[in-house]
Design an enzyme around this catalytic site. Sequence first.
Site, PDB file in Angstrom:
ATOM      1  N   CYS A  62      59.692  68.518  -4.918  1.00  0.00           N
ATOM      2  CA  CYS A  62      60.813  68.159  -5.791  1.00  0.00           C
ATOM      3  C   CYS A  62      61.527  69.422  -6.261  1.00  0.00           C
ATOM      4  O   CYS A  62      60.898  70.427  -6.594  1.00  0.00           O
ATOM      5  CB  CYS A  62      60.307  67.357  -6.990  1.00  0.00           C
ATOM      6  SG  CYS A  62      61.649  66.847  -8.085  1.00  0.00           S
ATOM      7  N   CYS A  81      59.075  47.880 -10.159  1.00  0.00           N
ATOM      8  CA  CYS A  81      59.637  48.980 -10.945  1.00  0.00           C
ATOM      9  C   CYS A  81      59.728  50.178 -10.006  1.00  0.00           C
ATOM     10  O   CYS A  81      58.845  50.369  -9.175  1.00  0.00           O
ATOM     11  CB  CYS A  81      58.703  49.310 -12.114  1.00  0.00           C
ATOM     12  SG  CYS A  81      59.286  50.690 -13.123  1.00  0.00           S
ATOM     13  N   CYS A  91      54.739  69.118 -14.176  1.00  0.00           N
ATOM     14  CA  CYS A  91      54.644  68.299 -12.969  1.00  0.00           C
ATOM     15  C   CYS A  91      54.174  69.064 -11.732  1.00  0.00           C
ATOM     16  O   CYS A  91      54.835  70.001 -11.266  1.00  0.00           O
ATOM     17  CB  CYS A  91      55.989  67.655 -12.681  1.00  0.00           C
ATOM     18  SG  CYS A  91      55.897  66.554 -11.257  1.00  0.00           S
ATOM     19  N   ARG A 109      52.984  51.247 -23.278  1.00  0.00           N
ATOM     20  CA  ARG A 109      52.015  51.477 -22.192  1.00  0.00           C
ATOM     21  C   ARG A 109      51.236  52.755 -22.387  1.00  0.00           C
ATOM     22  O   ARG A 109      51.799  53.837 -22.555  1.00  0.00           O
ATOM     23  CB  ARG A 109      52.717  51.506 -20.836  1.00  0.00           C
ATOM     24  CG  ARG A 109      51.721  51.751 -19.691  1.00  0.00           C
ATOM     25  CD  ARG A 109      52.304  51.560 -18.308  1.00  0.00           C
ATOM     26  NE  ARG A 109      52.970  50.289 -18.239  1.00  0.00           N
ATOM     27  CZ  ARG A 109      54.262  50.133 -17.910  1.00  0.00           C
ATOM     28  NH1 ARG A 109      54.987  51.178 -17.632  1.00  0.00           N
ATOM     29  NH2 ARG A 109      54.795  48.946 -17.876  1.00  0.00           N
ATOM     30  N   CYS A 143      60.287  70.446 -13.978  1.00  0.00           N
ATOM     31  CA  CYS A 143      59.563  69.856 -15.116  1.00  0.00           C
ATOM     32  C   CYS A 143      58.219  70.582 -15.277  1.00  0.00           C
ATOM     33  O   CYS A 143      57.404  70.584 -14.339  1.00  0.00           O
ATOM     34  CB  CYS A 143      59.346  68.367 -14.888  1.00  0.00           C
ATOM     35  SG  CYS A 143      60.869  67.515 -14.409  1.00  0.00           S
ATOM     36  N   CYS A 176      54.723  49.546  -9.447  1.00  0.00           N
ATOM     37  CA  CYS A 176      55.688  50.611  -9.732  1.00  0.00           C
ATOM     38  C   CYS A 176      55.641  51.635  -8.600  1.00  0.00           C
ATOM     39  O   CYS A 176      54.565  52.059  -8.185  1.00  0.00           O
ATOM     40  CB  CYS A 176      55.332  51.314 -11.037  1.00  0.00           C
ATOM     41  SG  CYS A 176      55.109  50.172 -12.405  1.00  0.00           S
ATOM     42  N   CYS A 222      62.334  50.997 -18.440  1.00  0.00           N
ATOM     43  CA  CYS A 222      61.016  51.530 -18.780  1.00  0.00           C
ATOM     44  C   CYS A 222      61.249  52.989 -19.151  1.00  0.00           C
ATOM     45  O   CYS A 222      61.681  53.776 -18.302  1.00  0.00           O
ATOM     46  CB  CYS A 222      60.086  51.414 -17.571  1.00  0.00           C
ATOM     47  SG  CYS A 222      58.511  52.260 -17.777  1.00  0.00           S
TER      48      CYS A 222
HETATM   49  S1  SF4 Z   1      58.691  64.900 -13.016  1.00  0.00           S
HETATM   50 FE1  SF4 Z   1      58.105  65.976 -11.109  1.00  0.00          FE
HETATM   51  S2  SF4 Z   1      58.827  64.637  -9.509  1.00  0.00           S
HETATM   52 FE2  SF4 Z   1      59.908  64.013 -11.360  1.00  0.00          FE
HETATM   53  S3  SF4 Z   1      61.798  65.182 -11.396  1.00  0.00           S
HETATM   54 FE3  SF4 Z   1      60.312  66.404 -12.529  1.00  0.00          FE
HETATM   55  S4  SF4 Z   1      59.414  67.803 -10.997  1.00  0.00           S
HETATM   56 FE4  SF4 Z   1      60.450  66.142  -9.875  1.00  0.00          FE
END
Ligand code: SF4
Length: 329
Positions: A64, A139, A71, A271, A68, A108, A199
């Site tokens: 990705c 979802c 993540c 949740r 974040c 989901c 959600c």
């Molecule tokens: S949470 Fe992870 S998968 Fe989702 S946008 Fe951020 S880096 Fe990408």
Amino acid sequence: MSASQKPLESAATIRHDWQLHEVEALLALPFNDLIFQAQSVHRVYFDPNEIQVSSLLSIKTGSCSEDCGYCPQSARYDSDLNPEALMPVDAVLKAAQQAKEQGASRFCMGAAWRSPKDRDIERVVEMVQGVKALGMETCVTLGMLSDKQTQALKDGGLDYYNHNLDTSEDYYSEIITTRTYQDRLDTLERVRDAGINVCCGGIVGMGESATDRAKLLVQLANMPKHPESVPINMLVQVEGTPLHGTETLDPIVFVRTIAVARILMPQSRVRLSAGRKAMSDEMQALCFLAGANSIFYGDKLLTTDNPMTNHDQQLFERLGVRMGGSSYA
Ligand code: SF4
């Protein structure tokens, strides 16, 4: 009148005008008063002994472009994750069938994208239609959406779109720099306007302050319509991600956050989401007492471990809790 003095009969009123000081006062209530108030609100709209169960599958994993800080799927961090391309539809449907047999009522599907391409949406719509044909709710979480993509998902019969706010607007840039809070709000508005259920929740334990947690809850509760599902996640610290090594949040603070989410959004499914594997049975029981009435079920969340299905079943039996229930009261 202070939050603790508020008459209980009016406590379950649906409001969209919560003030920060009111939410901070709720978070700071004596624990027993807070849990009592949350239970009282919970019982107005829900069967207190019933928990809705969703199952989560990562349909496209890793690589990705976003950053974040929590993540392991971000291409920027050196975690132990094996990236996987978008799954074939039949493999997804097989997993959905299995989740249904284990008791999940909602399936989901999560894809690690900043935003999907239009051709990806076509395949996701096929997945949505296949899962619905199995008699499950659907979802998806795919990142930011255009109007056209949102409409395609709606036309495909999608029930819920997950898009978390993660934290307060003030703290957001400490966690993510590749998109803004407003980007999130825009996608949420698009989804809501298209008539798809929302959600939306957040993650706590990311080093945020108590005020940040209160602000996140205010933001969620003051949406024109409350999200139908509100996942409250405890940070799962994954080696290689920037948030690995963050000071652990006091579990009682986590339970308080659940309780206040329940009070502010009385009709929503709150949740208990990521972080459950690290929680004791007793801690999870406290979360249910505080008003959590939905969990993710199955051995994996998107990429992090989740308690084994059998263990969940045993815990439900010990608590006299049933699986099921409609997603939205
Ligand atoms: S949470 Fe992870 S998968 Fe989702 S946008 Fe951020 S880096 Fe990408």
